[in-house]
Write an enzyme that holds these catalytic residues in place. Structure first.
Site, PDB file in Angstrom:
ATOM      1  N   LYS A 142       0.897  -1.165  -0.143  1.00 44.19           N
ATOM      2  CA  LYS A 142       0.162   0.386   0.063  1.00 44.19           C
ATOM      3  C   LYS A 142       1.070   1.533   0.127  1.00 44.19           C
ATOM      4  CE  LYS A 142      -2.890  -0.897   3.291  1.00 44.19           C
ATOM      5  NZ  LYS A 142      -3.729  -0.611   5.030  1.00 44.19           N
ATOM      6  N   GLU A 245      -5.058  -3.101  10.392  1.00 38.84           N
ATOM      7  CA  GLU A 245      -5.651  -2.025  10.301  1.00 38.84           C
ATOM      8  C   GLU A 245      -5.707  -2.067  12.234  1.00 38.84           C
ATOM      9  OE1 GLU A 245      -6.364   1.187   8.404  1.00 38.84           O
ATOM     10  OE2 GLU A 245      -4.269  -0.191   7.522  1.00 38.84           O
TER      11      GLU A 245
HETATM   12  N1  LIG Z   1       2.418   1.763   3.734  1.00 42.06           N
HETATM   13  C1  LIG Z   1       2.043   1.290   4.622  1.00 42.06           C
HETATM   14  O1  LIG Z   1       1.134   0.080   4.638  1.00 42.06           O
HETATM   15  C2  LIG Z   1       2.314   1.942   5.707  1.00 42.06           C
HETATM   16  C3  LIG Z   1       2.482   1.352   7.851  1.00 42.06           C
HETATM   17  C4  LIG Z   1       3.055   2.004   8.837  1.00 42.06           C
HETATM   18  C5  LIG Z   1       2.892   3.063   7.964  1.00 42.06           C
HETATM   19  N2  LIG Z   1       2.843   4.118   7.171  1.00 42.06           N
HETATM   20  C6  LIG Z   1       2.805   5.370   7.069  1.00 42.06           C
HETATM   21  O2  LIG Z   1       3.976   6.019   7.641  1.00 42.06           O
HETATM   22  C7  LIG Z   1       4.462   6.942   7.704  1.00 42.06           C
HETATM   23  C8  LIG Z   1       5.108   6.920   9.282  1.00 42.06           C
HETATM   24  O3  LIG Z   1       6.895   6.249   9.252  1.00 42.06           O
HETATM   25  P1  LIG Z   1       7.490   6.583  10.138  1.00 42.06           P
HETATM   26  O4  LIG Z   1       6.912   6.056  11.656  1.00 42.06           O
HETATM   27  O5  LIG Z   1       8.644   5.470   9.377  1.00 42.06           O
HETATM   28  O6  LIG Z   1       7.700   7.788  10.268  1.00 42.06           O
HETATM   29  P2  LIG Z   1       8.640   9.155   8.299  1.00 42.06           P
HETATM   30  O7  LIG Z   1       8.949   8.259   8.198  1.00 42.06           O
HETATM   31  O8  LIG Z   1       7.721  10.379   8.921  1.00 42.06           O
HETATM   32  O9  LIG Z   1       9.470   9.161  10.164  1.00 42.06           O
HETATM   33  C9  LIG Z   1       9.655  10.026  11.519  1.00 42.06           C
HETATM   34  C10 LIG Z   1      10.403  10.900  11.228  1.00 42.06           C
HETATM   35  O10 LIG Z   1      11.866  10.035  11.887  1.00 42.06           O
HETATM   36  C11 LIG Z   1      12.986  10.946  11.027  1.00 42.06           C
HETATM   37  N3  LIG Z   1      13.695   9.781  10.367  1.00 42.06           N
HETATM   38  C12 LIG Z   1      13.359   9.194   9.227  1.00 42.06           C
HETATM   39  N4  LIG Z   1      14.365   8.059   9.185  1.00 42.06           N
HETATM   40  C13 LIG Z   1      15.983   8.572  10.230  1.00 42.06           C
HETATM   41  C14 LIG Z   1      17.329   7.800  11.458  1.00 42.06           C
HETATM   42  N5  LIG Z   1      17.252   7.346  10.167  1.00 42.06           N
HETATM   43  N6  LIG Z   1      17.592   8.308  12.197  1.00 42.06           N
HETATM   44  C15 LIG Z   1      16.867   9.488  12.411  1.00 42.06           C
HETATM   45  N7  LIG Z   1      15.304  10.357  12.030  1.00 42.06           N
HETATM   46  C16 LIG Z   1      15.013   9.744  11.191  1.00 42.06           C
HETATM   47  C17 LIG Z   1      12.152  11.404   9.502  1.00 42.06           C
HETATM   48  O11 LIG Z   1      12.681  13.074   9.155  1.00 42.06           O
HETATM   49  C18 LIG Z   1      11.303  12.104   9.983  1.00 42.06           C
HETATM   50  O12 LIG Z   1      11.393  12.913  11.196  1.00 42.06           O
HETATM   51  C19 LIG Z   1       3.494   7.623   8.210  1.00 42.06           C
HETATM   52  O13 LIG Z   1       2.945   8.734   6.579  1.00 42.06           O
HETATM   53  C20 LIG Z   1       2.123   6.226   7.840  1.00 42.06           C
HETATM   54  O14 LIG Z   1       1.338   6.749   7.149  1.00 42.06           O
HETATM   55  C21 LIG Z   1       2.207   3.505   6.302  1.00 42.06           C
END
Ligand SMILES: NC(=O)c1ccc[n+]([C@@H]2O[C@H](COP(=O)([O-])OP(=O)(O)OC[C@H]3O[C@@H](n4cnc5c(N)ncnc54)[C@H](O)[C@@H]3O)[C@@H](O)[C@H]2O)c1
Length: 375
Positions: A142, A245
Site C-alpha cells: 500500500k 489496521e
Molecule cells: N504503507 C503502509 O502500509 C504503511 C504502514 C505504516 C506506516 N505508514 C506510513 O508511514 C509514515 C510513518 O512512518 P515513520 O514512522 O517511519 O515516520 P516518517 O517517515 O514520518 O519519519 C519520522 C521522522 O524520523 C526521521 N527519520 C527517518 N529516518 C531516520 C533515522 N534513521 N534517524 C533519525 N531520524 C530519522 C524523519 O525525518 C522524520 O522526522 C506515516 O505516514 C504512515 O502513514 C504506511
C-alpha cells in the site's frame, strides 16, 4: 547480510538486511537493477549522510541522482509526489530507470506512489531507515498520501523490486524513534502471533544495550514472520489482512489531527487502547484483555496518553474519524466507522462477509478516546 524472500501474493520480494552491511546492500541493489539506465534515490533529508554514501557507491555501477525531501506528515501530499516526478523528468529518467526510497514510512509512501505513477510505473526498492518502515510498512504494497480531508486518502498498490536495510540506519535517531515502530509490532503480535510476545518484549528491553544489533535482527525476523502469512494470502490487504489496521482507526485520526506531532507508531499504540475500550463497551472484550493491552503498550515507554491526547481538538477528531479510509468493506451508516476489533489476542470480531471489521458508532469511538485521554 541476510536475504529473506518475502512472498506477497504469488511473488517473492527479496529483503536484504543485516547490521553494518551497506557494502553488501549496494552490491545486491546493483545486481537487481543492472539493466537500468539510471536511478533516482529519493531520500529523507534526515538520513542524507547514508543516502549520499549509497549514491556514491551505486554511481560506480550506473548514473545516479538524488532528491531530498523533508519527512513531515503535512508534506505527505500529491504535491510532494509531483515534485519527485518533475525532478525525475527534468533529469531525463526513462521507463528503464528505477527509484530508491530511503527513509521512514512517509518517504516510502511518497516515493512508492511516485514510482507507480511516473510513465505509468518504474521499478523501485525500499531502503527503510525507521523501525516503522523496516519492520512494517515496506512489507505492505500500500502506498498513499494525505488529502486535506484525511490521512492516506489517495494512493495505489505498488510492489517493490527489492527491499534493502542496514539496521544500523535505525540506530541514529532518538530511542523514541525506534520505539515508535515497535508499536506496530506490538499490534502485529496482538492480532496474529501472540507466541512472539515474550521475544518481542525481551528485544524491546535490550534496544538500549550493546546487544542492540541482535535485538534488531530478532525484531526483523518477528516483523517478517508475522506479516508474511497474511500478505501471502491477501496481498492487497482487503480481506483477512485488514486486521493489520488494528489500532489505525483512532490512530490515524490522532496522527492526522496532531499534524504528525503524535507519530504513526505512538498513534497506533493509543489507537489500540481506544479499540480495546470500544471492544469492551460493545461486550466483545473482557477487562483482563483490556488490562493486557495497557500492560503490553506500557513496555514501549511512551509518554502518558493523557498528556498527548488531552489537548487535541475533539470536534476535529470526530470529523476526521468520519472520513476513515476503510469505508466500503462493510455496511456503515454515516455516523458509524469501520474498525478492527479483537475479542482477545489473535481473535478478531468478524463481519458476516468475513472481513475483520465492525461498524462502530462514532459516539462510541469518541467516548473511548475520551476515556484513554481522560485526566
Ligand atoms: N504503507 C503502509 O502500509 C504503511 C504502514 C505504516 C506506516 N505508514 C506510513 O508511514 C509514515 C510513518 O512512518 P515513520 O514512522 O517511519 O515516520 P516518517 O517517515 O514520518 O519519519 C519520522 C521522522 O524520523 C526521521 N527519520 C527517518 N529516518 C531516520 C533515522 N534513521 N534517524 C533519525 N531520524 C530519522 C524523519 O525525518 C522524520 O522526522 C506515516 O505516514 C504512515 O502513514 C504506511
Amino acid at each position: 547480510m541476510f536475504e529473506r524472500s518475502v512472498v506477497v501474493g504469488d511473488e517473492p520480494i527479496p529483503y536484504f538486511y543485516g547490521f553494518g552491511c551497506a557494502d553488501d546492500l549496494v552490491n545486491a541493489l546493483a545486481a537487481e537493477f543492472k539493466n537500468a539506465d539510471a536511478g533516482l534515490l529519493i531520500a529523507d533529508r534526515a538520513v542524507a549522510k547514508f543516502a549520499e554514501d549509497i549514491v556514491d557507491r551505486l554511481a560506480e555501477y550506473m548514473t545516479m541522482h538524488v532528491y531530498f525531501l523533508d519527512a513531515e506528515e503535512r508534506n505527505k501530499t500529491l504535491g510532494a509526489v509531483q515534485s519527485v516526478i518533475d525532478f525525475a523528468v527534468d533529469r531525463r529518467l526513462t521507463r528503464e530507470s528505477f527509484f530508491l526510497a530511503m527513509g521512514g514510512g512517509l518517504t516510502g509512501n511518497i516515493a512508492g506512489l511516485a514510482a507507480s505513477l511516473i510513465y505509468r510505473g518504474v521499478r523501485f526498492a525500499h531502503l527503510p531507515t525507521t523501525s516503522v518502515a523496516a519492520f512494517d510498512s515496506v512489507l505492505s504494497l500500500k502506498q498513499a498520501v494525505n488529502l486535506p480531508r484525511g490521512k492516506n486518502l489517495c494512493g495505489c498498490y505498488a510492489r517493490p523490486t527489492a527491499i534493502a536495510c542496514d539496521l544500523e540506519w535505525l540506530t541514529t535517531g532518538p530511542r523514541s524513534g525506534l520505539v515508535n515502530g515497535l508499536a506496530e509490532m506490538v499490534k502485529n503480535v496482538l492480532i496474529a502471533t501472540p507466541e512472539h510476545e515474550t521475544l518481542l518484549l525481551r528485544s524491546l528491553g535490550r534496544l538500549g544495550e550493546e546487544a542492540a544489533p541482535d535485538a534488531l535482527l530478532s525484531l526483523m525476523r518477528i516483523g517478517i514472520d508475522t506479516k508474511e502469512p497474511l500478505l501471502r494470502a491477501d496481498p492487497k490487504e482487503r480481506k483477512e489482512a485488514l486486521i493489520f489496521e488494528y489500532g489505525h482507526t483512532a490512530g490515524h485520526t490522532v496522527e492526522f489531527v496532531s499534524n504528525g506531532v503524535i507519530r504513526h507508531g505512538e498513534a497506533v499504540a493509543w489507537g489500540m487502547l481506544v479499540a480495546a475500550e470500544v471492544s469492551r463497551s460493545l461486550g466483545y472484550m473482557d477487562e483482563a484483555e483490556v488490562a493486557h493491552h495497557r500492560e503490553i503498550v506500557s513496555h514501549l515507554g511512551l509518554p502518558d496518553p493523557r498528556s498527548r491526547l488531552g489537548g487535541l481538538d475533539f470536534a476535529r477528531l470526530r470529523q476526521v474519524l468520519a472520513a476513515d479510509n476503510k469505508r466500503g468493506y462493510v455496511q456503515c451508516a454515516p455516523d458509524e466507522v469501520p474498525m478492527v476489533l479483537l475479542k482477545g489476542v489473535a481473535e478478531p470480531v468478524l463481519a458476516a462477509s468475513g472481513h475483520p471489521l465492525v461498524a462502530v458508532p462514532l459516539d462510541t469511538v469518541m467516548t473511548a478516546l475520551s476515556t484513554v485521554a481522560a485526566p
